[in-house]
Motif scaffolding. Structure first.
Motif, PDB file in Angstrom:
ATOM      1  N   PHE A  66      62.850  67.414  47.601  1.00  0.00           N
ATOM      2  CA  PHE A  66      63.461  68.741  47.588  1.00  0.00           C
ATOM      3  C   PHE A  66      63.846  69.144  49.012  1.00  0.00           C
ATOM      4  N   THR A  67      64.935  69.874  49.102  1.00  0.00           N
ATOM      5  CA  THR A  67      65.370  70.396  50.392  1.00  0.00           C
ATOM      6  C   THR A  67      65.725  71.872  50.240  1.00  0.00           C
ATOM      7  N   ILE A  68      65.109  72.696  51.067  1.00  0.00           N
ATOM      8  CA  ILE A  68      65.409  74.120  51.051  1.00  0.00           C
ATOM      9  C   ILE A  68      66.313  74.437  52.231  1.00  0.00           C
ATOM     10  N   SER A  69      67.280  75.309  51.997  1.00  0.00           N
ATOM     11  CA  SER A  69      68.184  75.724  53.062  1.00  0.00           C
ATOM     12  C   SER A  69      68.585  77.173  52.802  1.00  0.00           C
ATOM     13  N   ARG A  70      69.218  77.769  53.778  1.00  0.00           N
ATOM     14  CA  ARG A  70      69.635  79.148  53.581  1.00  0.00           C
ATOM     15  C   ARG A  70      70.901  79.453  54.356  1.00  0.00           C
ATOM     16  N   GLU A  71      71.591  80.446  53.890  1.00  0.00           N
ATOM     17  CA  GLU A  71      72.801  80.936  54.522  1.00  0.00           C
ATOM     18  C   GLU A  71      72.547  82.403  54.834  1.00  0.00           C
ATOM     19  N   ASN A  72      72.123  82.670  56.059  1.00  0.00           N
ATOM     20  CA  ASN A  72      71.701  84.023  56.417  1.00  0.00           C
ATOM     21  C   ASN A  72      72.814  85.043  56.240  1.00  0.00           C
ATOM     22  N   ARG A  73      74.017  84.637  56.532  1.00  0.00           N
ATOM     23  CA  ARG A  73      75.140  85.573  56.435  1.00  0.00           C
ATOM     24  C   ARG A  73      75.303  86.111  55.017  1.00  0.00           C
ATOM     25  N   LYS A  74      74.918  85.269  54.035  1.00  0.00           N
ATOM     26  CA  LYS A  74      75.039  85.664  52.631  1.00  0.00           C
ATOM     27  C   LYS A  74      73.686  85.999  52.003  1.00  0.00           C
ATOM     28  N   ASN A  75      72.638  86.000  52.837  1.00  0.00           N
ATOM     29  CA  ASN A  75      71.281  86.282  52.334  1.00  0.00           C
ATOM     30  C   ASN A  75      70.946  85.426  51.122  1.00  0.00           C
ATOM     31  N   THR A  76      71.299  84.169  51.204  1.00  0.00           N
ATOM     32  CA  THR A  76      71.119  83.255  50.079  1.00  0.00           C
ATOM     33  C   THR A  76      70.286  82.059  50.498  1.00  0.00           C
ATOM     34  N   VAL A  77      69.379  81.662  49.625  1.00  0.00           N
ATOM     35  CA  VAL A  77      68.560  80.486  49.833  1.00  0.00           C
ATOM     36  C   VAL A  77      68.868  79.491  48.717  1.00  0.00           C
ATOM     37  N   PHE A  78      68.839  78.219  49.078  1.00  0.00           N
ATOM     38  CA  PHE A  78      69.133  77.144  48.132  1.00  0.00           C
ATOM     39  C   PHE A  78      67.943  76.190  48.062  1.00  0.00           C
ATOM     40  N   LEU A  79      67.760  75.603  46.892  1.00  0.00           N
ATOM     41  CA  LEU A  79      66.757  74.551  46.735  1.00  0.00           C
ATOM     42  C   LEU A  79      67.437  73.368  46.046  1.00  0.00           C
ATOM     43  N   GLN A  80      67.689  72.336  46.819  1.00  0.00           N
ATOM     44  CA  GLN A  80      68.257  71.109  46.274  1.00  0.00           C
ATOM     45  C   GLN A  80      67.112  70.224  45.809  1.00  0.00           C
ATOM     46  N   MET A  81      67.104  69.911  44.534  1.00  0.00           N
ATOM     47  CA  MET A  81      66.020  69.142  43.945  1.00  0.00           C
ATOM     48  C   MET A  81      66.571  67.802  43.465  1.00  0.00           C
ATOM     49  N   ASN A  82      66.109  66.747  44.093  1.00  0.00           N
ATOM     50  CA  ASN A  82      66.535  65.393  43.731  1.00  0.00           C
ATOM     51  C   ASN A  82      65.348  64.608  43.181  1.00  0.00           C
ATOM     52  N   SER A  83      65.649  63.506  42.532  1.00  0.00           N
ATOM     53  CA  SER A  83      64.615  62.634  41.970  1.00  0.00           C
ATOM     54  C   SER A  83      63.604  63.439  41.162  1.00  0.00           C
ATOM     55  N   LEU A  84      64.103  64.293  40.309  1.00  0.00           N
ATOM     56  CA  LEU A  84      63.224  65.178  39.543  1.00  0.00           C
ATOM     57  C   LEU A  84      62.325  64.391  38.609  1.00  0.00           C
ATOM     58  N   LYS A  85      61.120  64.906  38.434  1.00  0.00           N
ATOM     59  CA  LYS A  85      60.114  64.298  37.582  1.00  0.00           C
ATOM     60  C   LYS A  85      59.731  65.285  36.474  1.00  0.00           C
ATOM     61  N   PRO A  86      59.225  64.796  35.362  1.00  0.00           N
ATOM     62  CA  PRO A  86      58.808  65.705  34.288  1.00  0.00           C
ATOM     63  C   PRO A  86      57.798  66.748  34.765  1.00  0.00           C
ATOM     64  N   GLU A  87      56.965  66.371  35.722  1.00  0.00           N
ATOM     65  CA  GLU A  87      55.972  67.322  36.233  1.00  0.00           C
ATOM     66  C   GLU A  87      56.577  68.414  37.099  1.00  0.00           C
ATOM     67  N   ASP A  88      57.863  68.335  37.385  1.00  0.00           N
ATOM     68  CA  ASP A  88      58.545  69.418  38.093  1.00  0.00           C
ATOM     69  C   ASP A  88      58.940  70.550  37.139  1.00  0.00           C
ATOM     70  N   THR A  89      58.782  70.316  35.865  1.00  0.00           N
ATOM     71  CA  THR A  89      59.152  71.320  34.866  1.00  0.00           C
ATOM     72  C   THR A  89      58.385  72.620  35.072  1.00  0.00           C
ATOM     73  N   GLY A  90      59.103  73.720  34.967  1.00  0.00           N
ATOM     74  CA  GLY A  90      58.467  75.025  35.094  1.00  0.00           C
ATOM     75  C   GLY A  90      59.494  76.104  35.335  1.00  0.00           C
ATOM     76  N   VAL A  91      58.997  77.320  35.455  1.00  0.00           N
ATOM     77  CA  VAL A  91      59.857  78.438  35.817  1.00  0.00           C
ATOM     78  C   VAL A  91      59.793  78.595  37.331  1.00  0.00           C
ATOM     79  N   PHE A  92      60.941  78.589  37.949  1.00  0.00           N
ATOM     80  CA  PHE A  92      61.037  78.708  39.397  1.00  0.00           C
ATOM     81  C   PHE A  92      61.368  80.157  39.754  1.00  0.00           C
TER      82      PHE A  92
END
Length: 119
Positions: A66-92
């Protein structure tokens, strides 16, 4: 601060998803934004966080995937999730934490977005 998250969905194991969360309202310049995850029957746990100056923190279980990043100008945060596993299942849940921590600091939560990883 109000938070609007998006990007959840159903994906097969090994796949990728990208979550985004935009904050609006009284945005303190110095803050932390990030994501918690709550799997079925489990407590909410921190997945990743990023400060307004770019410092990051990850749960051991997602490091390298996973990689977290943000764009301060837009007050936005991103979470790029790769190689997902069944145990990643949930409410984020996206969150915003004003800094510094003290009597006037606060935390806001987004509405949660469901991520389901099938095996």
């Amino acid at each position: 601060v109000q938070l609007q998250a998006s990007g959840g969905g159903l994906v097969r194991a090994g796949g990728s998803l990208r979550l985004s969360c935009t904050a609006s309202g009284s945005i303190f310049t110095i803050n932390v934004m990030g994501w918690y995850r709550q799997a079925p029957g489990k407590q909410r746990e921190l997945v990743a966080a990023i400060s307004s100056v770019g410092s990051t923190n990850y749960a051991d279980s997602v490091k390298g995937r996973f990689t977290i990043s943000r764009e301060n100008r837009k007050n936005t945060v991103f979470l790029q999730m790769n190689s997902l596993k069944p145990e990643d299942t949930g409410v984020f849940y996206c969150y915003f934490q004003s800094l510094p921590i003290g009597p006037s600091s606060f935390r806001s939560w987004g509405q949660g977005t469901l991520v389901t990883v099938s095996s």
